[in-house]
Design an enzyme around this catalytic site. Structure first.
Site, short mmCIF file in Angstrom:
data_model
loop_
_atom_site.label_atom_id
_atom_site.label_comp_id
_atom_site.label_asym_id
_atom_site.label_seq_id
_atom_site.Cartn_x
_atom_site.Cartn_y
_atom_site.Cartn_z
N GLY A 154 0.84 -1.19 0.00
CA GLY A 154 0.00 0.00 0.00
C GLY A 154 0.87 1.23 0.00
N PRO A 155 1.63 1.47 1.11
CG PRO A 155 2.27 1.80 3.31
CD PRO A 155 1.58 0.82 2.42
CG LEU A 156 2.96 4.26 -3.75
CD1 LEU A 156 2.95 5.41 -4.75
CD2 LEU A 156 2.40 3.00 -4.39
CG ASP A 195 5.23 6.17 -13.50
OD1 ASP A 195 6.23 6.02 -14.21
OD2 ASP A 195 4.06 6.09 -13.93
CG ASN A 225 0.69 4.54 -15.77
OD1 ASN A 225 1.18 5.55 -15.27
ND2 ASN A 225 0.03 3.63 -15.06
CB VAL A 227 -0.50 8.91 -15.47
CG1 VAL A 227 -1.57 9.58 -14.62
CG2 VAL A 227 -0.64 9.33 -16.92
CD GLU A 452 19.96 4.03 8.42
OE1 GLU A 452 21.02 4.40 8.95
OE2 GLU A 452 19.55 4.49 7.32
CG HIS A 516 24.14 10.68 16.24
ND1 HIS A 516 24.08 11.74 15.37
CD2 HIS A 516 24.88 9.72 15.60
CE1 HIS A 516 24.75 11.45 14.27
NE2 HIS A 516 25.24 10.23 14.38
#
Length: 716
Positions: A154-156, A195, A225, A227, A452, A516
């Protein structure tokens, strides 16, 4: 004859002709050949099915799915080794839909090829309101709990990294178990990407690593595609993606027409199987929403499609335009033949495994153990037998490193590595155990480099290959797990048992300064459902945290570990870590409770000793895991944190967002850290024993004997 959409270039078709099929002059329909073959009808059947899925509940992400139909036919009919009758067949090829919003692409193919659970009734649930107790396996994005879905996407970009993990898993098993004449593990990994996925940082990290590892069992199919959700791709990206992939160490193939030409895609996939030494990237040009009024535009990304285009597509396929969710008999048989083919493939593999067992009985026993995911309890015996006294005063990161070393050789499921900080993380490995073509693919230690996010997401892929076969570990500083947090979250959501070792977990990290020094990350990870965040204070509790982490098979764990030597804490107990919180210093008629964990607990113990000596009996509670404490019964929880109104003060080097559930006041951070030594930072921020005493006394003075519970939580 019904009117024909002008954007499909079929003007003037009025009478039947040799090129006319089902009342439509397909020779003049852009993209279709004069005479449709079985592949064409399969593409049409798949597209028309996707149209119905889009329309059934008023929308969905169908544009790319329609454009990818020919790719789907090439994969599921001609290329992949899988068995619709057994989605868990061990040596199947794995398909990952990284552009997970195109879920109906996967769902439709699972139904057409005969996965038993992907019924038409389930398909009809896609996009429904799901009112009451109605459920369906057709979620908006694919979810791993459903047979026929390899990973939750889902999360690209996550899916690309997952696919790299799956490819590492297959390569490793093949190197360990395959023998001449016995390719017991030959599964390949196919990943669909759009994409958007290719622009995500996690994907680029994973692509770079895959090239370095020369994972030639991995294929990414790029649905090119041009788009994105908001508009044309060139608004935001005009790079030469092929050159980038080649620079990352990938073979690159191209298919000019991915809309209609199934055999062109099939040929490219067959060629990919013959290539060695590099993963393969296939750049396939498609048109999003092909054959509709919004084809080639961002308007095709999601939503329903115009009725005229849908009717024409069904007419071309010989379907009644007025009917929905009906698959024509011929293309349905075309797809359902995959079921018998898959059963035959698995049967032959089972025969091969039988022959292998006769020829290589010891290897076969090890292989069956890997397949079952049951490696016994030797790891637990090692942990139970480990004498924590040998680690007196030792930093928990060093204790952790010793435990990794002790368990690694006797627990073949352990695999993974760190993000280029293993010397600081104290993760031990041998050069001969490195997973790399320059050494061996049989190795279990992965050099992830400074990647990471990909490290976490790739580990999810390793864990997802087959339940229990791999138990991945990762390691870096706690602050850098912020980069990995999306992958960790996906692992928790997907119930994947990855173990994350987060070291340098406070401002005791020192001179590197606030960049850090995490002060807020515990809040993120403690709030993350199904992630076991554990912060042990010494060797005894580190052993207990390992017991819980290795014993958990339903999700990830994170061990939050300190860099510096630990001070004395009495009565720590590896078995009580499972309680989440327990009393380490008790006092008769106590007037105050101090609660802490990790590297701050020994300061709380020292403060309690002094307060008690001054006439204020103070008990101390160790709280290595809020998650495990919340699972205890109310009676136990009340015994640890009494509700009698007495003050309970938490002490920790973090922003105290989570402690208010348990305590009446908190001593913690209200700012970022500081570039200074360990002792000076504890003094600077009032978290050493002197600071704890000073702040606690002021709190008690302000309370004036009032009921601390009734006064409510406060930062002190």
């Amino acid at each position: 004859m019904p009117s024909v959409a002008p954007w499909l270039s079929n003007e003037g078709a009025t009478t039947a002709s040799p090129g006319e099929v089902n009342g439509v002059d397909n020779a003049k329909l852009k993209g279709w050949r004069a005479e449709l073959d079985d592949d064409d009808y399969a593409v049409l059947a798949l597209r028309n099915f996707i149209f119905d899925i889009c329309d059934q509940n008023g929308g969905g992400h169908g544009g790319s799915a329609i454009g990818m139909a020919a790719i789907g036919v090439a994969l599921y009919k001609y290329t992949m080794r899988y068995n619709p009758s057994n989605s868990d067949w061990f040596d199947r090829d794995r398909f990952v839909l990284s552009n997970g919003h195109c879920a109906m692409f996967l769902y439709a193919l699972n139904h057409l090829t005969g996965f038993d659970n992907w019924t038409m009734d389930e398909i009809r649930g896609y996009g429904s309101a799901k009112l009451g107790d109605y459920k369906t396996i057709c979620h908006a994005h694919p979810e791993i709990e459903v047979p026929g879905v390899e990973v939750t996407t889902g999360p690209l970009g996550q899916g690309i990294a997952n696919a790299v993990g799956l490819a590492i898993a297959s390569k490793n098993l093949a190197a360990r178990f395959n023998r001449p004449g016995f390719d017991l593990v030959s599964s390949r990994i196919y990943c669909m990407s759009g994409d958007g996925c290719l622009m995500e940082g996690v994907a680029l990290e994973a692509i770079s690593l895959a090239g370095n590892l020369q994972l030639d069992n991995l294929v990414i199919l790029y649905d090119n595609n041009q788009v994105t959700c908001d508009g044309p791709l060139d608004w935001i990206n005009t790079e030469d993606v092929n050159a980038k992939m080649r620079a990352c160490g990938w073979h690159v193939l191209e298919v000019a027409d991915g809309n209609y030409d199934v055999q062109a895609v099939t040929t490219a996939l067959a060629h990919a199987q013959s290539l060695r030494g590099k993963p393969v990237f296939i750049n396939i040009r498609t048109v999003i929403g092909v054959g509709t009024q919004v084809a080639g535009t961002h308007k095709a990304h999601h939503g329903t499609f115009d009725k005229e285009s849908v009717q024409l597509s069904k007419q071309l396929a010989g379907q009644d335009p007025n009917l929905t969710h009906v698959i024509p008999e011929k293309p349905l048989k075309y797809f359902r033949d995959c079921k018998a083919k898959g059963e035959s493939l698995e049967s032959k593999w089972n025969d091969l495994l039988g022959e292998y067992s006769t020829k290589h009985p010891d290897l076969a026993a090890d292989f069956r153990q890997a397949v079952s995911g049951d490696y016994g309890t030797k790891w637990l015996d090692i942990l139970k037998a480990t004498d924590s006294a040998q680690f007196k005063g030792t930093a928990t990161r060093d204790v952790n490193g010793s435990l990794i070393e002790a368990i690694w050789k006797d627990f073949p499921a352990l695999c993974g590595g760190g993000a280029d900080l293993v010397n600081s993380n104290k993760v031990h490995y041998t050069e001969s155990d490195v997973f790399h073509p320059s050494v061996s693919y049989a190795g279990r230690y992965v050099r992830y480099g400074i990647r990471e996010h990909a490290m976490a997401a790739i580990s999810n892929g390793l864990a997802a290959y087959n339940p229990g076969t791999f138990r991945p570990v990762t390691a870096t500083f706690l602050i850098f797990f912020l980069y990995a947090a999306p992958g960790i979250r996906m692992g928790a959501l997907s119930h994947l048992p990855v173990i994350h070792f987060a070291t340098h977990d406070s401002f005791a990290e020192g001179q590197n300064g606030p960049t850090h020094q995490p002060v807020e990350l515990d809040s993120l990870f403690r709030a993350m459902p199904n992630l076991s965040y554990m912060r042990p204070c010494d060797a005894e509790e580190t052993i207990g945290a390992w017991m819980l982490a290795l014993g958990k098979t339903s999700g990830p764990s994170m061990l939050s570990l300190g860099r510096d030597p630990t001070g004395p804490v009495p009565s720590t107990d590896r078995y009580k870590v499972a309680k989440g919180a327990y009393v380490v210093v008790d006092q008769t008629n106590s007037k105050l409770t101090l609660a802490s964990c990790g590297t701050n607990l020994h300061y709380a113990v020292a403060a309690a000793e002094l307060l008690t000596s001054e006439g204020l009996p103070t008990r101390v509670v160790s709280c290595p895991s809020f998650e495990h404490f919340d699972q205890q019964d109310q009676q136990y929880r009340d015994s640890v944190f009494p509700k009698d109104g007495s003050p309970i003060v938490s002490v920790e080097e973090y922003v105290a967002t989570t402690w208010a559930r348990y305590v009446t006041a908190s001593i913690g951070m209200q700012s970022y850290g500081f570039s200074a030594s360990n002792p000076s930072n504890y003094a600077r921020f009032g978290l050493d024993s002197e600071g704890i005493i000073r702040r606690t006394k002021q709190y008690l003075k302000d309370m004036e004997g009032k009921n601390a519970r009734m006064e409510g939580w406060r930062q002190i």
